[in-house]
Scaffold this active site. Structure first.
Site, PDB file in Angstrom:
ATOM      1  N   HIS A  53     -13.094  -1.049   5.742  1.00  0.00           N
ATOM      2  CA  HIS A  53     -13.462  -2.560   5.831  1.00  0.00           C
ATOM      3  C   HIS A  53     -14.821  -2.856   4.833  1.00  0.00           C
ATOM      4  O   HIS A  53     -15.422  -2.026   4.673  1.00  0.00           O
ATOM      5  CB  HIS A  53     -13.830  -2.936   7.170  1.00  0.00           C
ATOM      6  N   GLU A  55     -17.496  -4.422   5.425  1.00  0.00           N
ATOM      7  CA  GLU A  55     -18.923  -3.947   6.160  1.00  0.00           C
ATOM      8  C   GLU A  55     -19.186  -2.777   6.156  1.00  0.00           C
ATOM      9  O   GLU A  55     -20.446  -2.312   5.781  1.00  0.00           O
ATOM     10  CB  GLU A  55     -18.950  -4.505   7.736  1.00  0.00           C
ATOM     11  N   CYS A  83     -15.150  -7.570  13.043  1.00  0.00           N
ATOM     12  CA  CYS A  83     -14.135  -6.845  14.012  1.00  0.00           C
ATOM     13  C   CYS A  83     -14.899  -6.059  15.019  1.00  0.00           C
ATOM     14  O   CYS A  83     -16.182  -5.634  14.712  1.00  0.00           O
ATOM     15  CB  CYS A  83     -13.010  -6.077  13.338  1.00  0.00           C
ATOM     16  N   CYS A  86     -16.670  -2.939  13.205  1.00  0.00           N
ATOM     17  CA  CYS A  86     -17.838  -3.186  12.224  1.00  0.00           C
ATOM     18  C   CYS A  86     -18.970  -3.738  13.016  1.00  0.00           C
ATOM     19  O   CYS A  86     -19.878  -3.434  12.557  1.00  0.00           O
ATOM     20  CB  CYS A  86     -17.201  -4.250  11.142  1.00  0.00           C
TER      21      CYS A  86
END
Length: 151
Positions: A53, A55, A83, A86
């Site tokens: 991801h 992040e 999410c 993260c």
């Protein structure tokens, strides 16, 4: 607010790169003392990795750049509400402030579905939502519209 727009625009550039690569267009930057110290974009498809991801990538790069895992002087700018994974990384890295653009009604864990920062963890960052919201939402909407039209 101009700094917020500048840094979110940098995250949007990374989201655009992700879209060009066929990834869901999410971009993130970590900022310390006004300087970008970490950049990330979604790379789950290319890397065949659920952890890739934006992040996570930006936080990882910031830790390497700054030489430590405690990012207590850093702000994270991300185009989409984080999410659960993260959000946990934000808590564990001690990010000072989270600034995000678009709400995530399917997996958002800072406001939309649940706010994990409301739980009694040992760290609670400041949250600023809606920065460049229209631009952040549009890149996602356009991406998924194009994807649907290809099918």
């Amino acid at each position: 607010m101009n700094d917020h727009i500048f840094h979110m625009t940098e995250a949007l550039k990374l989201a655009s790169l992700a879209a060009e690569e066929g990834e869901v267009p999410v971009g993130a930057v970590v900022v310390c003392d006004g300087e970008i110290v970490g950049r990330g974009r979604n790379r789950r498809e290319k890397g065949k990795n659920a952890l890739a991801h934006a992040e996570i990538e930006a936080i990882n790069e910031a830790c390497k750049t700054l030489g430590g895992w405690r990012l207590w002087k850093c702000d994270l700018y991300v185009t989409l509400e984080p999410c659960p994974m993260c959000t946990g990384a934000i808590i564990n890295s001690r990010i000072r402030r989270l600034i995000y653009g678009a709400d995530d009604l399917k997996a958002g864990s800072c406001k939309s579905i649940v706010n994990l920062f409301d739980f009694p963890y040992n760290h609670k960052p400041e949250i600023i939502s809606g920065v460049c919201k229209n631009e952040c939402s549009k890149i996602l909407t356009d991406f998924f519209k194009t994807l649907r039209n290809k099918k």
